[in-house]
Write a protein that holds these residues in place. Structure first.
Motif, mmCIF file in Angstrom:
data_model
loop_
_atom_site.group_PDB
_atom_site.id
_atom_site.type_symbol
_atom_site.label_atom_id
_atom_site.label_comp_id
_atom_site.label_asym_id
_atom_site.label_seq_id
_atom_site.Cartn_x
_atom_site.Cartn_y
_atom_site.Cartn_z
ATOM 1 N N VAL A 259 0.835 -1.200 0.000
ATOM 2 C CA VAL A 259 0.000 0.000 0.000
ATOM 3 C C VAL A 259 0.867 1.246 0.000
ATOM 4 N N GLU A 260 0.249 2.349 -0.371
ATOM 5 C CA GLU A 260 0.867 3.664 -0.271
ATOM 6 C C GLU A 260 0.113 4.467 0.775
ATOM 7 N N ALA A 261 0.870 5.252 1.534
ATOM 8 C CA ALA A 261 0.240 6.047 2.599
ATOM 9 C C ALA A 261 1.025 7.335 2.785
ATOM 10 N N TYR A 262 0.474 8.208 3.626
ATOM 11 C CA TYR A 262 1.087 9.500 3.891
ATOM 12 C C TYR A 262 1.416 9.608 5.373
ATOM 13 N N VAL A 263 2.576 10.206 5.665
ATOM 14 C CA VAL A 263 2.983 10.419 7.053
ATOM 15 C C VAL A 263 2.220 11.608 7.609
ATOM 16 N N ILE A 264 1.516 11.372 8.702
ATOM 17 C CA ILE A 264 0.786 12.477 9.320
ATOM 18 C C ILE A 264 1.375 12.865 10.678
ATOM 19 N N ALA A 265 2.220 11.994 11.258
ATOM 20 C CA ALA A 265 2.893 12.326 12.526
ATOM 21 C C ALA A 265 3.976 11.288 12.778
ATOM 22 N N SER A 266 5.017 11.683 13.507
ATOM 23 C CA SER A 266 6.080 10.741 13.880
ATOM 24 C C SER A 266 6.653 11.135 15.226
ATOM 25 N N ASP A 267 7.046 10.125 15.992
ATOM 26 C CA ASP A 267 7.641 10.346 17.311
ATOM 27 C C ASP A 267 8.755 9.316 17.503
ATOM 28 N N GLN B 87 11.083 9.034 19.717
ATOM 29 C CA GLN B 87 11.283 8.594 21.093
ATOM 30 C C GLN B 87 10.311 7.492 21.473
ATOM 31 N N LEU B 88 9.069 7.609 21.050
ATOM 32 C CA LEU B 88 8.078 6.572 21.310
ATOM 33 C C LEU B 88 8.077 5.503 20.223
ATOM 34 N N ARG B 89 8.911 5.701 19.183
ATOM 35 C CA ARG B 89 9.018 4.765 18.062
ATOM 36 C C ARG B 89 7.653 4.543 17.413
ATOM 37 N N LYS B 90 7.037 5.653 17.051
ATOM 38 C CA LYS B 90 5.718 5.596 16.427
ATOM 39 C C LYS B 90 5.684 6.495 15.200
ATOM 40 N N ILE B 91 5.067 5.980 14.144
ATOM 41 C CA ILE B 91 4.784 6.772 12.945
ATOM 42 C C ILE B 91 3.319 6.565 12.612
ATOM 43 N N SER B 92 2.585 7.664 12.496
ATOM 44 C CA SER B 92 1.165 7.600 12.148
ATOM 45 C C SER B 92 1.012 7.863 10.662
ATOM 46 N N LEU B 93 0.201 7.026 10.009
ATOM 47 C CA LEU B 93 0.018 7.115 8.570
ATOM 48 C C LEU B 93 -1.460 7.284 8.236
ATOM 49 N N SER B 94 -1.696 7.695 7.001
ATOM 50 C CA SER B 94 -3.065 7.834 6.517
ATOM 51 C C SER B 94 -3.106 7.445 5.050
ATOM 52 N N MET B 95 -4.218 6.835 4.643
ATOM 53 C CA MET B 95 -4.363 6.473 3.240
ATOM 54 C C MET B 95 -4.592 7.707 2.369
ATOM 55 N N GLN B 96 -5.013 8.815 2.975
ATOM 56 C CA GLN B 96 -5.239 10.057 2.245
ATOM 57 C C GLN B 96 -4.243 11.102 2.745
ATOM 58 N N PRO B 97 -3.835 12.024 1.863
ATOM 59 C CA PRO B 97 -2.917 13.073 2.302
ATOM 60 C C PRO B 97 -3.573 13.946 3.357
ATOM 61 N N LYS B 98 -2.765 14.434 4.254
ATOM 62 C CA LYS B 98 -3.287 15.273 5.339
ATOM 63 C C LYS B 98 -3.549 16.678 4.821
ATOM 64 N N LEU B 99 -4.780 17.130 4.977
ATOM 65 C CA LEU B 99 -5.142 18.482 4.551
ATOM 66 C C LEU B 99 -4.720 19.484 5.613
ATOM 67 N N GLU B 100 -4.205 20.613 5.127
ATOM 68 C CA GLU B 100 -3.800 21.645 6.064
ATOM 69 C C GLU B 100 -5.048 22.217 6.748
ATOM 70 N N PRO B 101 -5.034 22.337 8.055
ATOM 71 C CA PRO B 101 -6.204 22.848 8.762
ATOM 72 C C PRO B 101 -6.478 24.305 8.391
ATOM 73 N N LYS B 102 -7.754 24.613 8.289
ATOM 74 C CA LYS B 102 -8.167 25.973 7.957
ATOM 75 C C LYS B 102 -7.800 26.918 9.093
ATOM 76 N N ALA B 103 -7.244 28.058 8.707
ATOM 77 C CA ALA B 103 -6.836 29.025 9.717
ATOM 78 C C ALA B 103 -8.054 29.543 10.482
ATOM 79 N N VAL B 104 -7.928 29.622 11.765
ATOM 80 C CA VAL B 104 -9.025 30.074 12.628
ATOM 81 C C VAL B 104 -8.690 31.469 13.143
ATOM 82 N N ASN B 105 -9.649 32.402 12.955
ATOM 83 C CA ASN B 105 -9.464 33.755 13.466
ATOM 84 C C ASN B 105 -10.065 33.839 14.869
#
Length: 492
Positions: free
Chosen positions: A344-352, A354-372
């Protein structure tokens, strides 16, 4: 009768008297020696087939020379040596003796007896397997070694011992009617040797040190290695940073390995080692190699109810959480989307790392909308979203929801907020606090009312000042303000 005849007759008479005397003495000696009687005598001559010993006077004894020859035919005694022998019988006027006891030379048995009494080591050749153990030849003497004493762990691999010579310790020496029973052990010597090596290793081995070992046994859970007298174990998880499906594909018996000692338990003689500790840790470069948002590919190696594990590289697995597998649709188990072994192909959404963890997603991570976020102290409009026992949630701009605690609602004690502020009703509030990270906004209706009252007061004051300037003599500023306040009370 001539002189010569007389002389000869005299000599013959003397010879006959001497011979009779010797025979009488010999007969006396024969009466003194009983079959099996032990004598100590000196070797006086060695011929081609007989060793002669002196028994006192002119009495000699004869012993078969084969009793003094080794397997190569060499004679291991010399003229003048004192030996122990046992009288057997007289044959043709010759006293026959033997050094054999129960079929073995007395000297050899005495040597073995001395080794037993003093816990000395003897060398023995493993001749053949017999019931319950092995027949051992120690200098030609037949001994017995129980199968449990041929090695530390015992063995049924006959071929690995037959024909080989090892050191042994005599455990038992007994004379029996049909011979001598001698029981030997190789194990006690190996255990003593092992204990000595362990004591030396205890002084030299320590946690954290690198060492060389030899693979002795391969198991599903790891490998046992020889550290030079004591066994250590490399668990399967410590062989490589990568996933190890079959240890035998990587290691073989007899192979030398380098490893680091990670734990020692001398009380139970357990040493744990790690091969991967000497290999580069792939997690150290995770941040540089797998940036958030980057795309990776790998095989699905494990499914769990909460997600699928993807092997990115040897030693590094990433997790696609079940919420990131369905492309927006709800799924009950990852197997509805992927299977073990699937690429499979996936996208990295977070990594740590020290905890030896990488979080992946099947869809690319969308940039969060800026909040005023509103500014602290700002007056804003909102709509009541819901009323809770502790306060009122008010929806404000950009989808944010703020909280008006009961203490900031500016209502009298016991007021039913659910009736006073029904969902959907508008409310002006003052922003008290903003937490952008947690997206929390604390609001106050009381603050807004106090601000409005203050502003109204300031407007009245300014209007009075202006009126005073335009109508001088009509009263003091204080009187005008008082009049306005009285007017306000009447209106209220």
């Amino acid at each position: 009768m001539s002189f010569n005849n007389l002389e000869n007759e005299s000599i013959n008479s003397a010879d006959r008297e001497d011979f009779a005397s010797m025979l009488e003495k010999s007969d006396d000696l024969n009466h003194q020696l009983e079959p099996g009687q032990k004598v100590t005598a000196k070797i006086i001559a060695i011929s081609e087939d007989t060793v002669y010993i002196g028994l006192g006077g002119k009495n000699d004894g004869a012993i078969d020379i084969s009793e003094f020859q080794d397997e190569n035919g060499a004679i291991h005694v010399n003229t003048g040596d004192d030996i122990d022998a046992f009288f057997m019988f007289v044959k043709d006027g010759i006293k026959k003796l033997t050094t054999l006891v129960n079929g073995y030379p007395a000297l050899k048995l005495n040597t073995l007896r001395n080794a037993f009494d003093n816990s000395l080591t003897v060398n023995g050749e493993v001749k053949t397997e017999v019931r319950g153990g092995f027949e051992i030849s120690v200098d030609g003497v037949r001994c017995f070694c129980p199968v449990s004493h041929i090695d530390i762990r015992g063995s049924r691999e006959v071929g690995s011992y037959i024909g080989k010579t090892f050191p042994f310790r005599i455990l038992e020496y007994k004379n029996a009617e049909r011979g001598v029973n001698i029981i030997v052990s190789r194990r006690v010597l190996l255990e003593q040797e092992k204990e000595d090596k362990i004591n030396r290793l205890k002084q030299n081995l320590s946690v954290g040190m690198d060492t060389t070992a030899v693979v002795r046994s391969i198991q599903k859970f790891g490998v046992f290695v020889d550290l030079g007298g004591i066994d250590g174990m490399v668990p399967a998880s410590e062989i490589s940073w990568g996933r190890v499906e079959n240890i035998a594909d990587i290691l073989s018996i007899g192979q030398k390995i380098d490893a680091k000692i990670i734990s020692i338990d001398w009380e139970n003689n357990k040493i744990t080692l790690s091969m991967k500790a000497l290999q580069p840790d792939p997690w150290r470069s995770v941040h540089e190699k797998y940036l958030v948002g980057s795309r990776i590919s790998g095989a699905v190696v494990r499914l769990a109810p909460y997600g699928a594990f993807i092997n990115i590289e040897p030693g590094i697995d990433g997790l696609i959480h079940i919420s990131n597998l369905g492309a927006g649709r709800r799924i009950n188990h990852p197997k509805e989307v992927v299977q073990v072994g699937q690429w499979v192909e996936a996208y990295v959404i977070a990594s740590d790392p020290q905890l030896r963890k990488i979080s992946l997603s099947m869809q690319p991570k969308l940039e969060p909308k800026a909040v005023n976020f509103p500014a602290v102290g700002e007056i804003i409009d909102g709509n009541v979203e819901r009323v809770m026992p502790f306060g009122i949630f008010v929806k404000i701009n950009d989808g944010l929801t703020g909280l008006v605690p009961n203490s900031e609602a500016a209502t009298s004690r016991g007021t039913d907020h659910g009736k006073t502020f029904p969902p959907g009703s508008t409310m002006k509030v003052l922003v008290l606090e903003v937490d952008a990270d947690k997206k929390k906004v604390l609001l106050s209706r009381k603050g807004f009312l106090e601000r409005a009252e203050q502003e109204e007061y300031e407007q009245y004051r300014d209007s009075v000042k202006n009126e005073q300037k335009s109508k001088s003599g009509l009263g003091t500023l204080g009187e005008l303000i008082k009049a306005k306040m009285e007017e306000k009370k009447l209106v209220i």
